[in-house]
Design a protein around this motif. Structure first.
Motif, PDB file in Angstrom:
ATOM      1  N   MET A  55       0.859  -1.176   0.000  1.00  0.00           N
ATOM      2  CA  MET A  55       0.000   0.000   0.000  1.00  0.00           C
ATOM      3  C   MET A  55       0.900   1.231   0.000  1.00  0.00           C
ATOM      4  SD  MET A  55      -2.713   1.294   2.909  1.00  0.00           S
ATOM      5  CE  MET A  55      -3.648  -0.199   2.873  1.00  0.00           C
ATOM      6  N   GLN A  56       0.612   2.195  -0.847  1.00  0.00           N
ATOM      7  CA  GLN A  56       1.413   3.412  -0.905  1.00  0.00           C
ATOM      8  C   GLN A  56       0.657   4.539  -0.218  1.00  0.00           C
ATOM      9  OE1 GLN A  56       2.001   4.017  -5.092  1.00  0.00           O
ATOM     10  NE2 GLN A  56       3.902   2.869  -5.088  1.00  0.00           N
ATOM     11  N   TYR A  57       1.194   4.970   0.916  1.00  0.00           N
ATOM     12  CA  TYR A  57       0.622   6.108   1.627  1.00  0.00           C
ATOM     13  C   TYR A  57       1.710   6.706   2.501  1.00  0.00           C
ATOM     14  CZ  TYR A  57      -2.324   9.027   4.555  1.00  0.00           C
ATOM     15  OH  TYR A  57      -2.877  10.094   5.206  1.00  0.00           O
ATOM     16  N   ASP A  58       1.940   7.983   2.346  1.00  0.00           N
ATOM     17  CA  ASP A  58       2.915   8.702   3.160  1.00  0.00           C
ATOM     18  C   ASP A  58       2.232   9.970   3.666  1.00  0.00           C
ATOM     19  OD1 ASP A  58       5.029   9.919   4.385  1.00  0.00           O
ATOM     20  OD2 ASP A  58       6.399   9.730   2.680  1.00  0.00           O
ATOM     21  N   ALA A  59       1.845   9.959   4.945  1.00  0.00           N
ATOM     22  CA  ALA A  59       1.104  11.073   5.517  1.00  0.00           C
ATOM     23  C   ALA A  59       1.915  12.361   5.569  1.00  0.00           C
ATOM     24  CB  ALA A  59       0.623  10.711   6.915  1.00  0.00           C
ATOM     25  N   VAL A  60       3.240  12.251   5.589  1.00  0.00           N
ATOM     26  CA  VAL A  60       4.082  13.438   5.651  1.00  0.00           C
ATOM     27  C   VAL A  60       4.328  14.000   4.251  1.00  0.00           C
ATOM     28  CG1 VAL A  60       6.351  14.308   6.326  1.00  0.00           C
ATOM     29  CG2 VAL A  60       5.186  12.636   7.764  1.00  0.00           C
ATOM     30  N   LYS A  61       4.691  13.135   3.332  1.00  0.00           N
ATOM     31  CA  LYS A  61       5.042  13.570   1.976  1.00  0.00           C
ATOM     32  C   LYS A  61       3.820  14.014   1.175  1.00  0.00           C
ATOM     33  CE  LYS A  61       7.642  11.914  -2.008  1.00  0.00           C
ATOM     34  NZ  LYS A  61       8.318  10.743  -2.567  1.00  0.00           N
ATOM     35  N   ASP A  62       2.783  13.191   1.141  1.00  0.00           N
ATOM     36  CA  ASP A  62       1.560  13.514   0.405  1.00  0.00           C
ATOM     37  C   ASP A  62       0.378  12.870   1.119  1.00  0.00           C
ATOM     38  OD1 ASP A  62      -0.358  14.265  -1.380  1.00  0.00           O
ATOM     39  OD2 ASP A  62       0.473  13.182  -3.084  1.00  0.00           O
ATOM     40  N   PRO A  63      -0.264  13.581   2.060  1.00  0.00           N
ATOM     41  CA  PRO A  63      -1.360  12.986   2.836  1.00  0.00           C
ATOM     42  C   PRO A  63      -2.635  12.761   2.033  1.00  0.00           C
ATOM     43  CG  PRO A  63      -1.117  15.283   3.388  1.00  0.00           C
ATOM     44  CD  PRO A  63       0.020  14.952   2.475  1.00  0.00           C
ATOM     45  N   ASN A  84      -7.260  11.316  -1.129  1.00  0.00           N
ATOM     46  CA  ASN A  84      -7.725  11.810   0.156  1.00  0.00           C
ATOM     47  C   ASN A  84      -6.938  11.071   1.232  1.00  0.00           C
ATOM     48  OD1 ASN A  84      -9.280  13.268   1.981  1.00  0.00           O
ATOM     49  ND2 ASN A  84     -11.179  12.857   0.877  1.00  0.00           N
ATOM     50  N   ALA A  85      -7.171  11.417   2.487  1.00  0.00           N
ATOM     51  CA  ALA A  85      -6.461  10.752   3.583  1.00  0.00           C
ATOM     52  C   ALA A  85      -6.906   9.297   3.707  1.00  0.00           C
ATOM     53  CB  ALA A  85      -6.722  11.484   4.890  1.00  0.00           C
ATOM     54  N   LYS A  86      -5.997   8.451   4.145  1.00  0.00           N
ATOM     55  CA  LYS A  86      -6.301   7.029   4.312  1.00  0.00           C
ATOM     56  C   LYS A  86      -7.300   6.853   5.450  1.00  0.00           C
ATOM     57  CE  LYS A  86      -3.805   4.017   6.511  1.00  0.00           C
ATOM     58  NZ  LYS A  86      -3.255   2.900   7.142  1.00  0.00           N
ATOM     59  N   PRO A  87      -8.379   6.091   5.216  1.00  0.00           N
ATOM     60  CA  PRO A  87      -9.340   5.837   6.293  1.00  0.00           C
ATOM     61  C   PRO A  87      -8.691   5.075   7.446  1.00  0.00           C
ATOM     62  CG  PRO A  87     -10.264   5.230   4.170  1.00  0.00           C
ATOM     63  CD  PRO A  87      -8.811   5.515   3.955  1.00  0.00           C
TER      64      PRO A  87
END
Length: 134
Positions: A55-63, A84-87
């Motif tokens: 899963m690709q998700y980086d809350a700091v780099k691109d939330p 959008n933000a990850k649930p």
């Protein structure tokens, strides 16, 4: 014709027009294979998160960017992109409902609904104890 008859006909025509407009907004639940055959059309997919794929998700780099692989009950899978933000607790959900459209070989998701695991799943006594409680 009397004025009342004309008014009734106008109201019936307006009701028919409203119903036709409403049915155009309805979406159906599709499989991944059928959604791939309808690129650009808004559909709802019922799937589960494929935990074997990254899963690709980086809350700091691109939330506001989430990418993952979803798999339906027929075994078909598709790359999902959600802007959008990850649930929260997405990894724990049993099923997910994805609302969006197929674009350029991936599913462009507009909304994600999570089906949380049942709190009574592992305790059959709790199910019978709380069967009448809503």
């Amino acid at each position: 014709m009397k004025k009342i008859h004309i008014a009734i006909l106008v109201l019936i025509a307006a009701a028919i027009t409203a119903l036709i407009g409403f049915t155009g907004d309805l979406t159906t639940y599709e499989t991944i294979a059928s959604a791939k055959q309808k690129p650009g059309r808004f559909v709802n997919l019922i799937a589960r998160l494929d935990k074997s794929q990254p899963m690709q998700y980086d809350a700091v780099k691109d939330p506001n960017y989430l990418s993952f692989v979803a798999e339906d009950t027929l075994g078909n899978s598709v790359q999902v992109v959600y802007h959008n933000a990850k649930p929260q607790d997405m990894e724990k959900s049993e099923r997910i409902v994805l609302k969006g459209r197929m674009q350029d070989g991936h599913f462009e998701c507009k909304d994600i609904l999570l089906k949380c695991p049942s709190k009574y799943k592992d305790d059959p006594k709790a199910v019978s104890r709380n069967a009448g409680v809503y």
